[in-house]
Scaffold this motif. Sequence first.
Motif, mmCIF file in Angstrom:
data_model
loop_
_atom_site.group_PDB
_atom_site.id
_atom_site.type_symbol
_atom_site.label_atom_id
_atom_site.label_comp_id
_atom_site.label_asym_id
_atom_site.label_seq_id
_atom_site.Cartn_x
_atom_site.Cartn_y
_atom_site.Cartn_z
ATOM 1 N N LEU A 261 -36.979 32.358 145.403
ATOM 2 C CA LEU A 261 -35.605 32.417 144.884
ATOM 3 C C LEU A 261 -35.267 33.767 144.267
ATOM 4 C CD1 LEU A 261 -35.390 28.884 143.203
ATOM 5 C CD2 LEU A 261 -34.432 29.595 145.410
ATOM 6 N N ALA A 262 -36.272 34.534 143.861
ATOM 7 C CA ALA A 262 -36.022 35.853 143.250
ATOM 8 C C ALA A 262 -37.260 36.713 143.447
ATOM 9 C CB ALA A 262 -35.695 35.693 141.767
ATOM 10 N N ARG A 263 -37.050 37.992 143.227
ATOM 11 C CA ARG A 263 -38.141 38.940 143.466
ATOM 12 C C ARG A 263 -37.981 40.115 142.503
ATOM 13 N NH1 ARG A 263 -38.062 42.365 149.181
ATOM 14 N NH2 ARG A 263 -38.932 44.308 148.328
ATOM 15 N N LEU A 264 -39.111 40.647 142.004
ATOM 16 C CA LEU A 264 -39.072 41.815 141.121
ATOM 17 C C LEU A 264 -40.015 42.881 141.656
ATOM 18 C CD1 LEU A 264 -37.768 42.716 138.341
ATOM 19 C CD2 LEU A 264 -40.017 42.275 137.369
ATOM 20 N N ASP A 265 -39.475 44.061 141.984
ATOM 21 C CA ASP A 265 -40.278 45.199 142.453
ATOM 22 C C ASP A 265 -40.527 46.154 141.291
ATOM 23 O OD1 ASP A 265 -39.969 44.125 144.972
ATOM 24 O OD2 ASP A 265 -38.397 45.523 145.601
ATOM 25 N N PHE A 266 -41.798 46.503 141.083
ATOM 26 C CA PHE A 266 -42.151 47.512 140.065
ATOM 27 C C PHE A 266 -42.103 48.877 140.761
ATOM 28 C CE2 PHE A 266 -45.802 49.020 137.057
ATOM 29 C CZ PHE A 266 -44.917 49.882 136.425
ATOM 30 N N GLU A 267 -40.967 49.567 140.578
ATOM 31 C CA GLU A 267 -40.727 50.823 141.312
ATOM 32 C C GLU A 267 -41.516 51.996 140.710
ATOM 33 O OE1 GLU A 267 -38.698 51.107 143.957
ATOM 34 O OE2 GLU A 267 -37.310 49.418 143.869
ATOM 35 N N LYS A 268 -41.460 52.116 139.374
ATOM 36 C CA LYS A 268 -41.944 53.353 138.758
ATOM 37 C C LYS A 268 -42.408 53.098 137.328
ATOM 38 C CE LYS A 268 -40.112 58.008 138.294
ATOM 39 N NZ LYS A 268 -38.850 58.678 138.120
ATOM 40 N N GLY A 269 -43.543 53.683 136.945
ATOM 41 C CA GLY A 269 -44.042 53.569 135.577
ATOM 42 C C GLY A 269 -45.562 53.460 135.570
#
Length: 366
Positions: A261-269
């Motif tokens: 239902l949802a997604r979280l991408d860790f782009e930078k850090g």
Amino acid sequence: MAEIQCQGCGAEIQTTNPEQPGYAPASALNREDIICKRCFRLKHYNEVQDVPYQDDDFLEMLNQINGTKSLVIQLIDIFDFNGSFIPGLKRLTGNNPVLLVGNKMDVLPKSVNHNKVKHWLKRSARENGLEVEDVFLISAEKNQGVEELSRAVEDYRNGKDVYVVGTTNVGKSTFINTLISNTSGVKDAITTSYFPGTTLGFIDIPLDEQSSMFDTPGVIHRHQMAHYVSDKDLKLITPRKEVKPKVYQLNEQQTLFIGGLARLDFEKGERSSFIGYFSNELHIHRTKMEKADNLYKNHLGELLTPPDQDTKEKLPPLRAQTLKITEPKTDIVFSGLGWITVPEGDVTVTAHVPEGVKVSLRASLI
């Protein structure tokens, strides 16, 4: 026929049009407790019928409170503050005093400091333009904190009527049923349901000879996930017991799927902790960002579940929103689903949710 209200949803009972709210067959008028056909089907078969009301119709009904002298209880879902707080409530309720009541406290981890949560709620309400008289934390389902709130309502109302307001699915009917049961022993006085839009009119519950408590129609917030999933999936994503936080250590270019239902991408850090607060029934799946699109395309509804088939048929496509989180202890909130806390801050993420569902940032609740 003198006006009779359905005791389940508050709609005016009528016997002529089965398609309109409040319909009951003429034979039902002989019963002691009269409920409409829709509430009968909901109560006995968990079957929900659509009603020909627009979202704004419910807000318009609440506007009537403006012209009264009363006490207003705004019930919010503590697990979904952002989705269940009614913005602009002051405009609807006029100068009437408001008590803010956080329901479903039982689903937050037991380690949570209640006073901190109260301060957090009061501050968040103020930031949303609402000054409240007081804040209470309850679990209507478990009958926790309801007795204390009941005594406070008596003090604050000072003989006046009380209006209970909230969004759909916030637990208003359960709260009022618990209140009635505590004081009179009557069980399940009004219809309760998982499903949005159960109450269709003001349900009048006498408090004494001069005053009443009114259950009001739930305000519909289309940005909550509840409006995009099947009844079966709604039960799955709605926490019923204490939520167990799930902690993930992520490197850049990794992804978390919250079911499908949802997604979280860790782009930078730098390598960071991400702590998920969602229904325990909801599986979180970690993968590399480069594999995420294919995984979603090939395994939605299988490895990534929910959605079930019914939800898949009506779920809008995911849209992406990039968020730069500078402050530590920040929550990324998926409206009506849960949230992910970023304890350290200083990261860039991209949240993907179905078109129409809201993603927001806030100071950490826990």
